[in-house]
Design a protein around this motif. Structure first.
Motif, PDB file in Angstrom:
ATOM      1  N   VAL A 185       2.363  -9.964  -4.047  1.00 45.58           N
ATOM      2  CA  VAL A 185       1.857 -11.327  -3.869  1.00 45.58           C
ATOM      3  C   VAL A 185       0.386 -11.384  -4.283  1.00 45.58           C
ATOM      4  CG1 VAL A 185       1.383 -13.187  -2.225  1.00 45.58           C
ATOM      5  CG2 VAL A 185       3.484 -11.832  -2.007  1.00 45.58           C
ATOM      6  N   LEU A 186      -0.394 -10.424  -3.831  1.00 42.27           N
ATOM      7  CA  LEU A 186      -1.831 -10.402  -4.158  1.00 42.27           C
ATOM      8  C   LEU A 186      -2.060 -10.315  -5.661  1.00 42.27           C
ATOM      9  CD1 LEU A 186      -4.801 -10.242  -3.334  1.00 42.27           C
ATOM     10  CD2 LEU A 186      -4.533  -7.755  -3.171  1.00 42.27           C
ATOM     11  N   LEU A 187      -1.338  -9.428  -6.320  1.00 45.11           N
ATOM     12  CA  LEU A 187      -1.588  -9.210  -7.751  1.00 45.11           C
ATOM     13  C   LEU A 187      -1.261 -10.458  -8.569  1.00 45.11           C
ATOM     14  CD1 LEU A 187      -0.378  -5.509  -8.085  1.00 45.11           C
ATOM     15  CD2 LEU A 187      -2.738  -6.358  -8.057  1.00 45.11           C
ATOM     16  N   TYR A 188      -0.162 -11.127  -8.229  1.00 49.53           N
ATOM     17  CA  TYR A 188       0.144 -12.364  -8.965  1.00 49.53           C
ATOM     18  C   TYR A 188      -0.848 -13.471  -8.620  1.00 49.53           C
ATOM     19  CZ  TYR A 188       4.465 -10.797 -11.130  1.00 49.53           C
ATOM     20  OH  TYR A 188       5.386 -10.153 -11.920  1.00 49.53           O
TER      21      TYR A 188
ATOM     22  N   LEU B 259      -4.614  -3.659   2.373  1.00 47.71           N
ATOM     23  CA  LEU B 259      -4.138  -4.435   1.223  1.00 47.71           C
ATOM     24  C   LEU B 259      -4.734  -3.939  -0.089  1.00 47.71           C
ATOM     25  CD1 LEU B 259      -2.398  -6.803   0.304  1.00 47.71           C
ATOM     26  CD2 LEU B 259      -4.297  -8.340   0.793  1.00 47.71           C
ATOM     27  N   GLY B 260      -6.000  -3.550  -0.070  1.00 43.35           N
ATOM     28  CA  GLY B 260      -6.627  -3.030  -1.292  1.00 43.35           C
ATOM     29  C   GLY B 260      -5.952  -1.750  -1.759  1.00 43.35           C
ATOM     30  N   ASP B 261      -5.741  -0.853  -0.812  1.00 33.77           N
ATOM     31  CA  ASP B 261      -5.010   0.383  -1.121  1.00 33.77           C
ATOM     32  C   ASP B 261      -3.623   0.088  -1.692  1.00 33.77           C
ATOM     33  OD1 ASP B 261      -6.741   2.407  -0.519  1.00 33.77           O
ATOM     34  OD2 ASP B 261      -5.455   3.305   1.030  1.00 33.77           O
ATOM     35  N   SER B 262      -2.920  -0.803  -1.013  1.00 38.04           N
ATOM     36  CA  SER B 262      -1.560  -1.138  -1.458  1.00 38.04           C
ATOM     37  C   SER B 262      -1.576  -1.695  -2.869  1.00 38.04           C
ATOM     38  CB  SER B 262      -0.926  -2.159  -0.507  1.00 38.04           C
ATOM     39  OG  SER B 262      -0.744  -1.595   0.768  1.00 38.04           O
ATOM     40  N   ALA B 263      -2.579  -2.526  -3.174  1.00 44.07           N
ATOM     41  CA  ALA B 263      -2.664  -3.124  -4.511  1.00 44.07           C
ATOM     42  C   ALA B 263      -2.913  -2.052  -5.566  1.00 44.07           C
ATOM     43  CB  ALA B 263      -3.753  -4.188  -4.545  1.00 44.07           C
TER      44      ALA B 263
ATOM     45  N   LYS C  63       0.178  -0.107  -6.137  1.00 44.63           N
ATOM     46  CA  LYS C  63       1.159  -0.879  -6.905  1.00 44.63           C
ATOM     47  C   LYS C  63       0.784  -0.911  -8.379  1.00 44.63           C
ATOM     48  CE  LYS C  63       5.076  -2.587  -6.941  1.00 44.63           C
ATOM     49  NZ  LYS C  63       5.662  -3.895  -6.739  1.00 44.63           N
ATOM     50  N   LEU C  64      -0.504  -1.027  -8.659  1.00 45.00           N
ATOM     51  CA  LEU C  64      -0.946  -0.990 -10.056  1.00 45.00           C
ATOM     52  C   LEU C  64      -0.564   0.332 -10.706  1.00 45.00           C
ATOM     53  CD1 LEU C  64      -4.502  -2.625  -9.881  1.00 45.00           C
ATOM     54  CD2 LEU C  64      -2.509  -3.531 -11.102  1.00 45.00           C
ATOM     55  N   GLN C  65      -0.764   1.407  -9.970  1.00 46.13           N
ATOM     56  CA  GLN C  65      -0.416   2.718 -10.521  1.00 46.13           C
ATOM     57  C   GLN C  65       1.094   2.846 -10.729  1.00 46.13           C
ATOM     58  OE1 GLN C  65      -2.644   4.852  -7.488  1.00 46.13           O
ATOM     59  NE2 GLN C  65      -4.134   5.556  -9.028  1.00 46.13           N
ATOM     60  N   LYS C  66       1.862   2.344  -9.757  1.00 51.79           N
ATOM     61  CA  LYS C  66       3.320   2.368  -9.887  1.00 51.79           C
ATOM     62  C   LYS C  66       3.771   1.550 -11.096  1.00 51.79           C
ATOM     63  CE  LYS C  66       7.448   1.693  -6.996  1.00 51.79           C
ATOM     64  NZ  LYS C  66       7.927   1.389  -5.627  1.00 51.79           N
TER      65      LYS C  66
END
Lengths: 135, 135, 135, 135
Positions: free
Chosen positions: B103-106, A118-122, A125-128
Motif C-alpha cells: 500500500v505504501l509503495l503504490y 513500515l520503513g523496514d517492510s517497504a 518489499k523493494l528488495q523482494k
C-alpha cells in the motif's frame, strides 16, 4: 480525521506534537521526512488527545479505507488523467495532497499499532520486487 | 506487484535500484527511511523496467485499492484484534508487513507521478489537524 | 470466499441452498433475480456451514473491501476501457463477473446481518436521486 | 451521487425513471426488487441526464470505491458492532441504508456498462461456492 470527537480543553501538557512538527519542519527543509517521524507524530497526537482507545487495528484499517474512498472520489469522473496533472488547478492539487496525506497517516498509524516497522517492510518489499523482476 | 509483465532481459543499465537500496539500507540502520528515498526507488525501478507507460495516476490508484483489499483480507475473519498483535505468529506478521508495504509503495508512486510531495503534504496535514483539534 | 475453513462433513440437513438455487434458477429464466433471493441464499449457506459466527458486520465489511480490491485488480493496468468490453476475451469477462458477484454477495450479506432491507434502500435512494437531480 | 454536475432544465422527456420507480414500488410491496429493475432504473436515469459520457467502467469503479469508503466511515470508530445493530438509532440506520444502496447502485451500473448480467453471475457464484464448500 484522526480518531474521536472528544477534546480535552485545558489540559496543560507539553506540546509534544508541536515539538515534533518543529523538528519535522527543519527536516522538511532538508527534504528528509521519515516514516518514523510520522509514526511518532501520530502516536503523540493520539496520546495527547486520549485517542488511543479508538486506535485499534481494525478501526484504523476502516479509517484508511475511508480515506482511500475520498482519494478515489477526486479521480472518479475525470476519465484518464495525465501524469503530472499539469491541467489541474491549485485547489484541486492541494485537495489531492490532503487526501494522499490522510491515507499515509492512517497507514503509518496502523503499522505502528501493529508493531510493524513500515520503513523496514517497504525496503524489504523493494528488495523482494527487485529479485522478482530482475533486470 | 509493480506494474507489468514485460521484462527487459539483457539490458545493462547501472543498477540504480540496488544503489538506492544500499543507500536506504545504511539509512535503515539509522532508522531513517524517508519518503523521498522510497519515491526515488520506485521511480528508478519503473524506469529500468520500462513500466512508466503503466504508471498513470488512475492505474496506480486502482493498484493501491487492490493492495488495500489484500490488507483487509488479512483482518477480515478475525473479529477485533488487539494492538501489538501479540498472538499473531511470525508468518502472519510478515504477511501483514508486506501488504502494508505494498500500500505504501503504490501510494508513494501515485503521489510522485502526480507531482505531489507526499512528505510535505503529510506534515501540512499534521499541522492542520493540530489546529483542528487543539489541546 | 464466504467465511470460514470449517466444514461439517456428514451433516444430513435439508439442502436448503440447493432448493433456493433451484428456485433462483427458474427465476433466472424469467430474468428476475431478486435481492431477497440472494439474501436468503447467503443466510442459508452460512447457517448450514455454521459460519454465522464469522459473519459480523465488520468482518463482512472487510471481506467486501477485499473483493472490491480484487475487482480493482482486474482494471488496474488497463488504462481506460470502453463500455461493453468488446475486446475482452471470455475468460476475462467471466473473471469480471465472478468478482462483481463476490462484491454483491458480501454486500447483500452485510445488509442482511445489519437488518437493512437492501432493495428498499436502493429504491429510496433512486427516488432521492431523482429529486436531487430533477429533469 | 451518480455522475455529473450538468442538469438539463426544460427537457420534456417522458419520465422514465418515475415510471420505473413506480413499477419498482409495486414490486416492493411484493418484496421482489430485482437486479434488472435496478440496472434499468440506473440506465434510464443516466440517459435522461446525458450522464452516459461519465459512466465509463473505470469511472464507475472509482465511484464504487468512493462509496465503499463512505460505508467504512460509518463503522470506523465503533469497534466491533453486534449483528442487527439493535443499539443504533434510526438516523444512523438510515445513513447506513443509504451508503449500502450507493454501493449497490454503482455496482449494478458498473456491471451493466460492462455487459455483465449481475444476477446471473451471482447465482453462478453461489453454485460454485456450494461446490467448493459442500455440506
Amino acid at each position: 480525521m484522526m480518531g474521536g470527537q472528544e477534546e480535552q480543553p485545558g489540559v496543560v501538557e507539553e506540546a509534544t506534537v508541536e515539538k515534533v512538527l518543529k523538528r519535522s519542519s527543519s527536516v522538511v527543509s532538508e527534504k528528509e521526512v521519515t516514516l518514523k517521524d510520522l509514526a511518532r507524530s501520530m502516536a503523540n497526537f493520539a496520546a495527547e488527545r486520549e485517542w488511543d482507545q479508538f486506535h485499534s487495528p481494525r478501526n484504523l484499517l476502516l479509517a484508511l479505507v475511508g480515506e482511500v474512498g475520498e482519494l478515489s472520489e477526486i479521480f472518479q469522473w475525470k476519465g484518464e488523467v495525465p501524469r503530472g496533472l499539469s491541467d489541474w488547478n491549485d485547489a484541486d492539487k492541494e485537495h489531492l495532497g490532503e487526501e494522499l496525506a490522510d491515507v499515509l497517516l492512517y497507514l503509518v498509524r496502523l503499522a505502528d499499532v501493529c508493531n510493524v516497522d513500515l520503513g523496514d517492510s517497504a525496503l524489504q518489499k523493494l528488495q523482494k520486487n527487485a529479485r522478482k523482476y530482475p533486470l
